[in-house]
Design a protein around this motif. Sequence first.
Motif, PDB file in Angstrom:
ATOM      1  N   ALA A  19       2.976   0.942   6.186  1.00 40.25           N
ATOM      2  CA  ALA A  19       2.433   1.624   5.000  1.00 40.25           C
ATOM      3  C   ALA A  19       2.872   3.088   4.993  1.00 40.25           C
ATOM      4  N   ALA A  24       0.842  -1.214   0.000  1.00 37.49           N
ATOM      5  CA  ALA A  24       0.000   0.000   0.000  1.00 37.49           C
ATOM      6  C   ALA A  24       0.871   1.255   0.000  1.00 37.49           C
ATOM      7  N   GLY A  25       1.962   1.225   0.788  1.00 39.59           N
ATOM      8  CA  GLY A  25       2.860   2.375   0.833  1.00 39.59           C
ATOM      9  C   GLY A  25       3.526   2.635  -0.507  1.00 39.59           C
ATOM     10  N   GLY A  43       5.561   4.672   2.393  1.00 35.56           N
ATOM     11  CA  GLY A  43       5.000   5.751   1.588  1.00 35.56           C
ATOM     12  C   GLY A  43       5.783   7.040   1.698  1.00 35.56           C
ATOM     13  N   ALA A 100      -0.215   7.394   1.756  1.00 43.06           N
ATOM     14  CA  ALA A 100      -0.350   6.301   2.728  1.00 43.06           C
ATOM     15  C   ALA A 100      -0.152   6.775   4.158  1.00 43.06           C
TER      16      ALA A 100
END
Length: 422
Positions: free
Chosen positions: A201, A27-28, A205, A35
């Motif tokens: 995350a 996700a990051g 990010g 994120a």
Amino acid sequence: MEEKNNFLKNYKFPIILLIAIIIGSIAGLILGERATVVKPLGDIFINLMFTAVVPLVFVTISSAVGNMLNMNRLGRILGTMLLVFFVTGGIASIIIICVVKIFPPAEGVSIALQMGEELQQISLGEQIVKAVTVSDFNELLSKNNMLPLIVFSILFGFCVATVNDPEKRVAKFLNAIGDVMMKLISIIMLYAPIGLGAYFAALIGEFGPQLLGSYLKAMVIYYPVCFLYFFIFFAIYAYVAGGKQGVKRMFKYIAPPAITSFATGSSIATIPVNLTAAKNIGVPKDIREIVLPIGATMHMDGTCLSSILKISFLFGIFGQDFSGIGTYLTAILISVLGGVVMSGVPGGGLIGEMLIVNLYGFPPEAFPVIATIGFLVDPPATMINSSGDTIASMLIARFIEGKDWMEKTLKKEAAEDLKSEN
């Protein structure tokens, strides 16, 4: 089928943690700085662990010392502990020296150096005072002053053990509070997959792009070395401590502290998880409750590895030859002292980096270079530092209790648990 069920039973929670961290990392990478919106979910977990760890450290150490009938045993535990810390730190330093000689981390790297401010001179006496004491009692209640808290807890426990109290009321009270704190930790850990996934995350990010910059080669060297050290040298230490059974039990229970420390970047926050792992492995109660909190501030094999990497990197950046027995011995001394001594001082990591710059005569602009490396290598370094505390406690148990220490402890604690149930 039964083996599969046993595997899932033993490794269910570490697997869940790993999956959460992998999902968070993906996700990051996909969302980038967006994120960071989930960072509060991760901060909640870290804060819960930090607020629980100070009372946990106090009650575990003071209880372990307070319930000792033989103060000579305490001296033997502390003496063996320091020996193990220095020996494993020295081994880690020698390993990374060999690696950076074969794969120079700064070769082909170009970094635009910006002039930094003049570095502050380090007063050794002042740092020693800060390492072991604070000026007011309320400052003991901070995770930033763990070593003074440990010193106070040992002294308090010594007084509990030596005061005239035939019924051991204070010692029993500390034991009861310790049980309550461990129950609290087990409840907090239920939230760990969400907290660590969100934390990672946000971390990836926000700082992921730096991993692909000028420091990539240092990362490519350091990360594999840490994982090889984890799987090879931890296995060797566990074999020395408990033979094949020691290796088996180490790998069975070491995953939660390793994953937690890698994700949080905090040895302090991992103390509760380490205590559980050491208990499951069979480390005696007094040894684990003394060694693990102290190890969180003083046993830093990962820091030893990263210190040599930083020194070698600076030598390469400034066109100097990282070679010679004198250079190697100085580097080993700095890395071991930085890992065992400076880590107990508030801001000890930065002090260790300033020490490197000052002792080798690098200009002030070298400081942000190694500070950046320090940040980027922090996850695997903390994993080695923290999970290495459990391995160290196994070695100490072997030297204090003898070769059959594991079986004796497991039988003793099983009998105590059965007695408490009845």
